[in-house]
Design a protein around this motif. Structure first.
Motif, PDB file in Angstrom:
ATOM      1  N   LEU A  55      -6.477  15.187   6.418  1.00  0.00           N
ATOM      2  CA  LEU A  55      -6.438  13.753   6.130  1.00  0.00           C
ATOM      3  C   LEU A  55      -5.056  13.305   5.669  1.00  0.00           C
ATOM      4  O   LEU A  55      -4.575  12.232   6.040  1.00  0.00           O
ATOM      5  N   TYR A  56      -4.385  14.147   4.857  1.00  0.00           N
ATOM      6  CA  TYR A  56      -3.064  13.785   4.366  1.00  0.00           C
ATOM      7  C   TYR A  56      -2.046  13.679   5.500  1.00  0.00           C
ATOM      8  O   TYR A  56      -1.131  12.862   5.455  1.00  0.00           O
ATOM      9  N   SER A  57      -2.187  14.506   6.499  1.00  0.00           N
ATOM     10  CA  SER A  57      -1.183  14.541   7.570  1.00  0.00           C
ATOM     11  C   SER A  57      -1.343  13.395   8.565  1.00  0.00           C
ATOM     12  O   SER A  57      -0.420  13.092   9.309  1.00  0.00           O
ATOM     13  N   VAL A  58      -2.509  12.742   8.616  1.00  0.00           N
ATOM     14  CA  VAL A  58      -2.717  11.675   9.593  1.00  0.00           C
ATOM     15  C   VAL A  58      -2.575  10.280   8.996  1.00  0.00           C
ATOM     16  O   VAL A  58      -2.654   9.285   9.719  1.00  0.00           O
ATOM     17  N   CYS A  59      -2.377  10.179   7.685  1.00  0.00           N
ATOM     18  CA  CYS A  59      -2.310   8.850   7.085  1.00  0.00           C
ATOM     19  C   CYS A  59      -0.898   8.262   7.147  1.00  0.00           C
ATOM     20  O   CYS A  59       0.092   8.983   7.188  1.00  0.00           O
ATOM     21  N   GLU A  60      -0.828   6.926   7.171  1.00  0.00           N
ATOM     22  CA  GLU A  60       0.440   6.208   7.173  1.00  0.00           C
ATOM     23  C   GLU A  60       0.922   6.058   5.733  1.00  0.00           C
ATOM     24  O   GLU A  60       0.127   5.854   4.815  1.00  0.00           O
ATOM     25  N   THR A  61       2.229   6.106   5.553  1.00  0.00           N
ATOM     26  CA  THR A  61       2.774   6.096   4.186  1.00  0.00           C
ATOM     27  C   THR A  61       3.778   4.972   3.994  1.00  0.00           C
ATOM     28  O   THR A  61       4.919   5.194   3.598  1.00  0.00           O
ATOM     29  N   GLY A  62       3.374   3.739   4.285  1.00  0.00           N
ATOM     30  CA  GLY A  62       4.259   2.598   4.056  1.00  0.00           C
ATOM     31  C   GLY A  62       4.433   2.337   2.576  1.00  0.00           C
ATOM     32  O   GLY A  62       3.627   2.783   1.744  1.00  0.00           O
ATOM     33  N   PRO A  63       5.495   1.608   2.194  1.00  0.00           N
ATOM     34  CA  PRO A  63       5.754   1.352   0.766  1.00  0.00           C
ATOM     35  C   PRO A  63       4.669   0.478   0.142  1.00  0.00           C
ATOM     36  O   PRO A  63       4.324  -0.574   0.692  1.00  0.00           O
ATOM     37  N   PRO A  64       4.116   0.883  -1.000  1.00  0.00           N
ATOM     38  CA  PRO A  64       3.099   0.077  -1.684  1.00  0.00           C
ATOM     39  C   PRO A  64       3.746  -1.015  -2.535  1.00  0.00           C
ATOM     40  O   PRO A  64       4.966  -1.076  -2.692  1.00  0.00           O
TER      41      PRO A  64
ATOM     42  N   THR B 124       8.051 -11.990  -3.034  1.00  0.00           N
ATOM     43  CA  THR B 124       8.554 -10.723  -2.501  1.00  0.00           C
ATOM     44  C   THR B 124       7.438  -9.891  -1.874  1.00  0.00           C
ATOM     45  O   THR B 124       7.696  -9.061  -1.013  1.00  0.00           O
ATOM     46  N   ALA B 125       6.195 -10.114  -2.300  1.00  0.00           N
ATOM     47  CA  ALA B 125       5.077  -9.316  -1.801  1.00  0.00           C
ATOM     48  C   ALA B 125       4.501  -9.860  -0.495  1.00  0.00           C
ATOM     49  O   ALA B 125       3.957  -9.104   0.308  1.00  0.00           O
ATOM     50  N   LEU B 126       4.631 -11.169  -0.264  1.00  0.00           N
ATOM     51  CA  LEU B 126       4.003 -11.768   0.914  1.00  0.00           C
ATOM     52  C   LEU B 126       4.599 -11.280   2.241  1.00  0.00           C
ATOM     53  O   LEU B 126       3.836 -10.982   3.179  1.00  0.00           O
ATOM     54  N   PRO B 127       5.938 -11.184   2.392  1.00  0.00           N
ATOM     55  CA  PRO B 127       6.483 -10.724   3.691  1.00  0.00           C
ATOM     56  C   PRO B 127       5.932  -9.383   4.164  1.00  0.00           C
ATOM     57  O   PRO B 127       5.465  -9.279   5.309  1.00  0.00           O
ATOM     58  N   PRO B 128       5.938  -8.315   3.325  1.00  0.00           N
ATOM     59  CA  PRO B 128       5.351  -7.060   3.817  1.00  0.00           C
ATOM     60  C   PRO B 128       3.858  -7.158   4.054  1.00  0.00           C
ATOM     61  O   PRO B 128       3.318  -6.474   4.938  1.00  0.00           O
TER      62      PRO B 128
ATOM     63  N   LEU C  61       2.291  -9.767   5.247  1.00  0.00           N
ATOM     64  CA  LEU C  61       2.111 -10.445   6.533  1.00  0.00           C
ATOM     65  C   LEU C  61       2.342  -9.500   7.706  1.00  0.00           C
ATOM     66  O   LEU C  61       1.748  -9.662   8.779  1.00  0.00           O
ATOM     67  N   GLU C  62       3.195  -8.519   7.526  1.00  0.00           N
ATOM     68  CA  GLU C  62       3.501  -7.567   8.595  1.00  0.00           C
ATOM     69  C   GLU C  62       2.486  -6.428   8.682  1.00  0.00           C
ATOM     70  O   GLU C  62       2.501  -5.659   9.642  1.00  0.00           O
ATOM     71  N   SER C  63       1.605  -6.333   7.696  1.00  0.00           N
ATOM     72  CA  SER C  63       0.658  -5.222   7.650  1.00  0.00           C
ATOM     73  C   SER C  63      -0.663  -5.592   8.317  1.00  0.00           C
ATOM     74  O   SER C  63      -1.118  -6.742   8.241  1.00  0.00           O
ATOM     75  N   ASP C  64      -1.287  -4.627   8.981  1.00  0.00           N
ATOM     76  CA  ASP C  64      -2.599  -4.832   9.612  1.00  0.00           C
ATOM     77  C   ASP C  64      -3.735  -4.764   8.600  1.00  0.00           C
ATOM     78  O   ASP C  64      -4.879  -5.077   8.936  1.00  0.00           O
ATOM     79  N   TYR C  65      -3.452  -4.341   7.397  1.00  0.00           N
ATOM     80  CA  TYR C  65      -4.487  -4.159   6.391  1.00  0.00           C
ATOM     81  C   TYR C  65      -3.926  -4.574   5.026  1.00  0.00           C
ATOM     82  O   TYR C  65      -2.708  -4.685   4.847  1.00  0.00           O
ATOM     83  N   PRO C  66      -4.790  -4.856   4.055  1.00  0.00           N
ATOM     84  CA  PRO C  66      -4.305  -5.179   2.710  1.00  0.00           C
ATOM     85  C   PRO C  66      -3.370  -4.093   2.192  1.00  0.00           C
ATOM     86  O   PRO C  66      -3.656  -2.900   2.329  1.00  0.00           O
ATOM     87  N   VAL C  67      -2.259  -4.498   1.599  1.00  0.00           N
ATOM     88  CA  VAL C  67      -1.240  -3.554   1.157  1.00  0.00           C
ATOM     89  C   VAL C  67      -1.695  -2.874  -0.135  1.00  0.00           C
ATOM     90  O   VAL C  67      -2.199  -3.539  -1.053  1.00  0.00           O
ATOM     91  N   PRO C  68      -1.545  -1.555  -0.238  1.00  0.00           N
ATOM     92  CA  PRO C  68      -1.937  -0.852  -1.466  1.00  0.00           C
ATOM     93  C   PRO C  68      -1.058  -1.246  -2.651  1.00  0.00           C
ATOM     94  O   PRO C  68       0.130  -1.535  -2.486  1.00  0.00           O
ATOM     95  N   VAL C  69      -1.655  -1.256  -3.833  1.00  0.00           N
ATOM     96  CA  VAL C  69      -0.942  -1.568  -5.078  1.00  0.00           C
ATOM     97  C   VAL C  69      -1.055  -0.357  -5.998  1.00  0.00           C
ATOM     98  O   VAL C  69      -2.161   0.152  -6.226  1.00  0.00           O
TER      99      VAL C  69
END
Length: 290
Positions: free
Chosen positions: A213-222, A231-235, A237-245
């Motif tokens: 599971l760890y190797s297949v997950c995406e690791t974008g900046p939270p 500052t939080a809205l631009p990333p 808007l570019e994400s397909d899913y709610p951004v992790p906090v």
């Protein structure tokens, strides 16, 4: 001597008050100006002297009545920053009076809005902006740049799918159970990334030995909870899913979507705004008397 004045009134011995005055002169950034007269200082420096004089007494509550109103915008912003830093360090209660709503929203933990000597509303900055108590407060906050005031914490929600462990089959089962196309992967100590359902399915079908599971997950900046929405809205808007906090330790504490962010950035309507203008302007008909 100016900074030590309150200690003089209290009868604090000279050596002690001079040491304390020197400490607060340094704390407000006036090192090297100890022997200057007030007329030799700029307006911003004079305000720093006043702040140091108040702090030197170690009072539990400080009252600051339009303390920065006479300063130019740049110095005013610097003084606000310094006050915020000092308050965070000292934990003092400060009652700060201002006519500048942006200033109140920037430095206040709680805000009280007065009208005609009465309290219209008391609340945190998000409460004031998102739930104004009446039309006066709604009009008062209408032109505020909400994206700079509101933070991710305002719109943050728990993730629908929190995935733990390395097992791909278990992760896929959890995603299907909650009906989500993606899940937030965590271990015991920190957030690891986002796993899409289709990617998990592909890995299971491929049966690659080195994939979990760890190797297949995406690791974008939270995001962090205290990040401003501008500052939080631009990333988001570019994400397909709610951004992790995440918190300071990297623990997943919630998720934030661009939809939720956008929903709180529009100013609330005043109570009478739902009435069409032509109806609001109608006057009662005059009765004709004979």
């Amino acid at each position: 001597q100016n900074v030590a004045y309150g200690l003089v009134v209290r009868g604090v011995p000279r050596k002690e008050r001079e040491e304390r005055a020197k400490h607060w002169v340094d704390a407000v950034g006036l090192t090297g100006y100890e022997n200057q007269y007030p007329t030799q200082l700029s307006g911003g420096m004079q305000q720093r002297v006043g702040l140091a004089r108040a702090l030197a007494t170690d009072a539990e509550i400080l009252l600051m009545d339009e303390a920065f109103s006479a300063l130019d915008p740049l110095i005013r912003s610097q003084m606000q920053d310094q006050l915020i830093d000092l308050q965070a360090e000292l934990g003092k209660t400060i009652v700060f009076i201002t006519h500048d709503l942006d200033e109140a929203l920037r430095i206040g933990d709680h805000i009280a809005i007065l009208k005609d000597g009465r309290l219209s509303q008391v609340g945190t900055p998000p409460e004031i902006l998102l739930n104004p108590a009446d039309d006066y407060v709604a009009e008062f906050v209408r032109d505020v740049n909400r994206a700079r005031v509101l933070t991710v914490n305002t719109v943050m929600k728990p993730p629908k799918a929190r995935l733990t462990g390395r097992d791909l089959e278990q992760a896929l089962e959890e995603l299907r159970r909650v009906g989500e196309r993606y899940g937030y992967v965590v271990d015991e100590t920190r957030y690891r990334g986002v796993a899409r359902q289709e990617r998990v399915e592909e890995a299971i079908i491929a049966r690659a030995i080195d994939e979990d599971l760890y190797s297949v997950c995406e690791t974008g900046p939270p995001l962090t909870a205290d990040a401003a929405l501008d500052t939080a809205l631009p990333p988001a808007l570019e994400s397909d899913y709610p951004v992790p906090v995440v918190d300071e330790g990297g623990q997943l504490i919630g998720v934030a979507s661009s939809r939720e962010m956008s929903s709180v950035l529009s100013p609330p309507k005043a109570a009478n705004e739902d009435v069409p203008r032509h109806e609001a302007r109608k006057k009662p008909k005059k009765s004709s008397a004979r």
